[in-house]
Design a protein around this motif. Structure first.
Motif, PDB file in Angstrom:
ATOM      1  N   MET A  34       0.836  -1.195   0.000  1.00 51.09           N
ATOM      2  CA  MET A  34       0.000   0.000   0.000  1.00 51.09           C
ATOM      3  C   MET A  34       0.870   1.244   0.000  1.00 51.09           C
ATOM      4  O   MET A  34       2.040   1.216   0.431  1.00 51.09           O
ATOM      5  N   ALA A  35       0.307   2.341  -0.499  1.00 50.44           N
ATOM      6  CA  ALA A  35       0.953   3.654  -0.497  1.00 50.44           C
ATOM      7  C   ALA A  35      -0.107   4.699  -0.205  1.00 50.44           C
ATOM      8  O   ALA A  35      -1.284   4.540  -0.552  1.00 50.44           O
ATOM      9  N   SER A  36       0.322   5.785   0.452  1.00 55.35           N
ATOM     10  CA  SER A  36      -0.609   6.819   0.908  1.00 55.35           C
ATOM     11  C   SER A  36      -0.214   8.176   0.361  1.00 55.35           C
ATOM     12  O   SER A  36       0.961   8.537   0.380  1.00 55.35           O
ATOM     13  N   ALA A  37      -1.206   8.918  -0.113  1.00 58.06           N
ATOM     14  CA  ALA A  37      -1.014  10.315  -0.519  1.00 58.06           C
ATOM     15  C   ALA A  37      -1.730  11.194   0.492  1.00 58.06           C
ATOM     16  O   ALA A  37      -2.868  11.625   0.285  1.00 58.06           O
ATOM     17  N   GLY A  38      -1.073  11.415   1.636  1.00 57.64           N
ATOM     18  CA  GLY A  38      -1.629  12.279   2.666  1.00 57.64           C
ATOM     19  C   GLY A  38      -2.860  11.745   3.351  1.00 57.64           C
ATOM     20  O   GLY A  38      -3.672  12.519   3.878  1.00 57.64           O
ATOM     21  N   HIS A  39      -3.041  10.419   3.359  1.00 49.90           N
ATOM     22  CA  HIS A  39      -4.259   9.824   3.916  1.00 49.90           C
ATOM     23  C   HIS A  39      -3.954   9.183   5.261  1.00 49.90           C
ATOM     24  O   HIS A  39      -2.826   8.749   5.520  1.00 49.90           O
ATOM     25  N   PRO A  40      -4.946   9.109   6.164  1.00 46.90           N
ATOM     26  CA  PRO A  40      -4.729   8.452   7.462  1.00 46.90           C
ATOM     27  C   PRO A  40      -4.324   6.990   7.266  1.00 46.90           C
ATOM     28  O   PRO A  40      -4.787   6.332   6.330  1.00 46.90           O
ATOM     29  N   PRO A  41      -3.487   6.448   8.150  1.00 47.49           N
ATOM     30  CA  PRO A  41      -3.030   5.059   7.995  1.00 47.49           C
ATOM     31  C   PRO A  41      -4.164   4.078   8.273  1.00 47.49           C
ATOM     32  O   PRO A  41      -5.034   4.329   9.111  1.00 47.49           O
ATOM     33  N   PRO A  42      -4.162   2.928   7.590  1.00 48.93           N
ATOM     34  CA  PRO A  42      -5.208   1.941   7.846  1.00 48.93           C
ATOM     35  C   PRO A  42      -4.949   1.192   9.142  1.00 48.93           C
ATOM     36  O   PRO A  42      -3.826   1.136   9.654  1.00 48.93           O
ATOM     37  N   ALA A  43      -5.993   0.619   9.659  1.00 50.58           N
ATOM     38  CA  ALA A  43      -5.891  -0.227  10.846  1.00 50.58           C
ATOM     39  C   ALA A  43      -6.136  -1.668  10.444  1.00 50.58           C
ATOM     40  O   ALA A  43      -6.822  -1.951   9.458  1.00 50.58           O
ATOM     41  N   VAL A  44      -5.569  -2.607  11.214  1.00 47.80           N
ATOM     42  CA  VAL A  44      -5.765  -4.024  10.944  1.00 47.80           C
ATOM     43  C   VAL A  44      -6.053  -4.733  12.256  1.00 47.80           C
ATOM     44  O   VAL A  44      -5.446  -4.442  13.292  1.00 47.80           O
ATOM     45  N   VAL A  45      -7.028  -5.630  12.197  1.00 43.63           N
ATOM     46  CA  VAL A  45      -7.346  -6.504  13.332  1.00 43.63           C
ATOM     47  C   VAL A  45      -6.955  -7.915  12.930  1.00 43.63           C
ATOM     48  O   VAL A  45      -7.523  -8.484  11.985  1.00 43.63           O
ATOM     49  N   LEU A  46      -5.983  -8.484  13.595  1.00 45.18           N
ATOM     50  CA  LEU A  46      -5.482  -9.812  13.282  1.00 45.18           C
ATOM     51  C   LEU A  46      -6.429 -10.882  13.828  1.00 45.18           C
ATOM     52  O   LEU A  46      -7.280 -10.598  14.685  1.00 45.18           O
ATOM     53  N   PRO A  47      -6.291 -12.114  13.338  1.00 46.62           N
ATOM     54  CA  PRO A  47      -7.206 -13.186  13.813  1.00 46.62           C
ATOM     55  C   PRO A  47      -7.184 -13.402  15.315  1.00 46.62           C
ATOM     56  O   PRO A  47      -8.175 -13.893  15.885  1.00 46.62           O
TER      57      PRO A  47
END
Length: 793
Positions: free
Chosen positions: A554-567
């Motif tokens: 993934m790459a971001s152009a000034g966007h908030p970082p994503p979150a991940v919930v693991l199993p």
């Protein structure tokens, strides 16, 4: 000939356009300025050492007898208008002045054109006119700030008992500092001061303008100051400023009735003691009124707002919610048709009402001295009527009162119109936004996704938030979330263009960083085309997930970082380095890579979901905690998204769009993939066919064996012939059968129609007939040609 110190052609301050020459004691030219060369066309080399009299035209005469000596033109500190010889043979008229030089026995001659504002005669006439007028106070001061001369208006303005220097010693200060201070600054720097206001004598106010004066050579000799008393203007502005400041609040809520209440709150006590506003039914029911004025009898508006300086609205007058009785048409109410104010005293208002006791009781308060009535017009539509009455103050309404009434009613009409336009645009933008977004849920071999979109409410129009998911080659999936700067239809239209561009660029199988670079170029072109460039720009997060390798890039152009919930239930933000927003240009984007186990839940969102407010000190931590609590095995993603947004502090009336995209990752089993590597040898084609047939038989896909064998033969043959080794063949079995051939060449394969006489060129055409989809993507080294075949499950 040597020019004066400072360089040839360099002019002193203020000498632009003034020719100058230096004569010795015999009247010969020893220095010649560049301005003199431009005036007469003679260069310094041509005139050096020649008598100055040779430059006079044969019939040269001065307008006044110059006097003079045998060795030079007219005597020192004398001069007049002379006719001079130009190098072209023409005659040039010039105003000439002669001044004693510091050089013993020498003379400095300066000349200027008599035409235009540079002429000295015009300067003298202008100065005389300024000093002789008696409306603007003017004074001239020397460099030591002592008064040199004044005009009659300045003397009349001077307070009793003060000397000529009263203005210089005026107490108080403004934005330019003290009067003495800014006078000193003008004298030293030459930077003028314009319309600086200073109080004097109790509540009087002066507007001061100060400029520096220079002589004909630009040498500063003093300053000039002009003073205008602006006391009455100041008092009028002060009297109306409170009302105009309060008028700013009219229409803040984008509600028509609230706008009417804001209007009467300003009218009382700014203009009168009683005020009311009436709206027709079209306005109250949210319909655009018809164009033109419907007439007083046809309008029958309803009273929607009242205000009294005493707090109680008179019982006799029309009350809140009641319809106002119709007033007969007459010449006195004709100004309403064009939106003008009706000014009426008690006698005129009785005449307008036709001396009808019933109408007088409903329209005319007891003890009324005067009234103002103004329609609320905008874009040719009648939105209502406002009235204000004076019952305690007997003073008649003046021009400033009428102007204020017009301005306030115009603003109220604009607020009502804005409310209508906002409602229509908001509804249109929501429909357009939702029609452009993809289905809220999707299923693929790579992931299960669910998107949720909550448009902004209240006085904020819909923005340009969007999310998207679409399949890519080899079972991969693209996840996108973006946020266009601004709100309204323009932001929605920009969002549509960016979403289309992302899909097109993603189909080229570009890596995330290169895709954002090209998207950034598109936004820059859109900014160049737009009339208001500052309204464009966007943030964007683009992610690629491969269910075979379980790798997410993934790459971001000034966007908030994503979150991940693991199993295992743990939640965290991914360390994506945000690049600049789209439209900034010339900045690279970083690619973040991570491996996600199956059943991981990615959460991509816009900043509306984590906007800070008084209730949530750390919205990012709150979002992460909510995800960890809501994401459970088997829980539908759409339900998780609904509950997550329902828990947003401002979900009832968000001030920004809220967009959330959830994706639960999946993985392709290892036994569903096979990969082989071959050298660039023609024998590799036979080996590839054998390996593929054996694998398809093991998978029970004998029906696809013939078509897959042909596809592999063509792709491996082309790689051996044109690309070289090593050659990598991979098969992936899921809902479709994917066949990939990777080689080290970067040459783009091209589908063409071969002629009957061609021996080759039919390979890709054959592949296109056998496969449901095919394409080519590039990697860090080489390319991959892939095909997909539908499987019957």
């Amino acid at each position: 000939m040597t020019p004066p110190a400072g360089g040839e052609g360099r002019q002193g301050p203020g000498t632009d356009g003034v020719a100058a020459a230096l004569l010795d004691e015999d009247g010969r030219i020893v220095w010649w300025s560049r301005a003199a060369e431009e005036l007469l066309g003679w260069t310094s080399a041509q005139v050096s050492g020649t008598p100055a009299r040779t430059l006079l035209a044969p019939d040269a005469t001065a307008e006044r007898p110059p006097g003079g000596t045998a060795g030079r033109p007219p005597g020192s500190d004398d001069g007049g208008r002379l006719r001079l010889r130009h190098s072209s043979g023409t005659v040039v008229e010039a105003d000439v002045r002669l001044m004693s030089s510091d050089t013993p026995g020498g003379t400095l001659v300066v000349a200027g054109s008599p035409e235009g504002p540079a002429g000295w005669d015009q300067d003298i006439a202008f100065a005389r006119a300024v000093l002789s007028q008696d409306r603007i106070a003017v004074a001239e001061l020397d460099m030591d700030l002592r008064v040199v001369r004044t005009n009659a208006a300045f003397d009349a303005l001077r307070p009793d008992g003060c000397d000529d220097d009263w203005l210089r010693d005026l107490p108080g200060s403004g934005i330019h500092g003290t009067v003495r201070g800014f006078m000193t600054g003008v004298a030293e720097t030459g930077s003028p001061v314009i319309a600086a206001e200073y109080p004097f004598e109790a509540d009087r106010l002066l507007s001061l303008t100060c400029v520096r004066l220079g002589d004909s050579l630009g040498v500063p000799v003093g300053i000039a100051i002009a003073a205008i008393e602006v006391t009455e203007r100041y008092r009028a502005q002060k009297r109306l400023s409170t009302a105009y400041r309060s008028a700013i609040e009219i229409g803040d809520s984008l509600d028509v009735v609230h706008s009417a209440r804001d209007l009467v709150a300003v009218l009382v006590p700014a203009l009168g003691d009683l005020a009311c506003v009436d709206f027709p039914d079209d306005v109250l029911q949210g319909r655009d009124p018809p164009l033109g004025y419907p007439g007083v009898e046809a309008s029958a508006p309803r009273r929607v707002a009242v205000r009294s300086v005493d707090g109680a609205w008179p019982r006799e007058l029309t009350q809140l919610g009641e319809r106002t009785p119709a007033v007969p048409e007459s010449a006195e109410v004709a100004p309403l048709v064009v939106g003008e104010v009706i000014v009426a005293d008690a006698a005129l208002l009785r005449e307008i009402l036709g001396h009808d006791p019933r109408l007088i009781a409903r329209y005319m308060p007891e003890g009324m001295h005067g009234s103002l009535g103004c329609p609320l017009y905008h874009r040719g539509r009648f939105y209502g009527f406002a009235s204000v009455y004076r019952t305690h103050n007997p003073a008649p309404f003046d021009g400033a009162d009428i102007k204020l009434m017009q301005d306030l009613c115009h603003r109220a009409a604009l607020a009502v119109d804005n409310a209508f336009r906002f409602t229509r645009e908001h509804h249109t933008a929501v429909v357009l936004q939702q029609s452009l977004l993809p289905p809220s849920a999707s299923e693929s071999a790579a992931a299960e996704t669910a998107g949720t979109y909550l448009p902004a409410a209240g006085s904020v129009s819909v923005g340009g938030d969007w999310f998207d998911t679409f399949p890519l080659s080899s079972l991969r999936i693209a996840l996108v979330v973006g946020d266009v700067i601004g709100h309204g239809l323009q932001a929605t239209a920009t969002m549509a263009r960016l979403r289309t561009a992302v899909q097109t660029l993603a189909d080229l199988d570009l890596p995330p960083d290169e895709l954002l670079m090209r998207l950034d170029d598109l936004v820059q072109r859109m900014m160049a085309e737009a009339e208001e460039a500052d309204t464009l720009g966007a943030s964007c997060l683009f992610a690629l997930y491969d269910p075979v390798t379980r790798m997410c890039q993934m790459a971001s152009a000034g966007h908030p970082p994503p979150a991940v919930v693991l199993p295992d239930g743990s939640a965290e933000y991914l360390a994506v380095a945000p690049g600049p927003t789209l439209g900034v240009g010339d900045n690279p984007f970083e690619v973040f890579t991570t491996t996600l186990p199956p059943d991981s839940v990615l959460a991509l969102y816009t900043d509306g979901l984590v906007r800070r407010d008084d209730d949530t000190a750390d919205p990012e931590a709150a979002l992460l905690a909510s995800l960890a609590r809501l994401v459970r095995a088997g829980e539908p993603l759409d339900r998780i998204g609904t509950e997550l947004i329902a828990g947003h502090p401002a979900h009832e009336c968000p001030d920004d769009d809220v967009t959330l995209l959830l994706a639960r990752t999946r993985a392709v089993a290892e036994q569903s993939t096979s990969m082989w590597e071959y050298p660039a040898d023609p024998a590799a084609v036979h080996e590839a066919r054998a390996d593929v047939n054996a694998q398809l038989a093991a998978w029970g896909l004998d029906e696809q064996a013939f078509a897959t064998e042909l596809i592999v033969s063509e792709l491996v043959t082309n790689a051996v012939r044109y690309a070289g080794g090593p050659i990598v063949l991979r098969l992936i079995r899921d809902r479709v059968l994917v066949c990939e051939v990777t080689d080290p060449s970067n040459t783009q394969p091209r589908l063409r129609r071969a002629l009957n006489t061609d021996e080759g060129g039919r390979g890709l055409f054959l592949i296109a007939q056998l496969a449901t989809r095919w394409g080519c993507r590039y990697g860090a080294r080489g390319k991959t040609i892939w095909t997909e075949q539908a499987l019957t499950l």
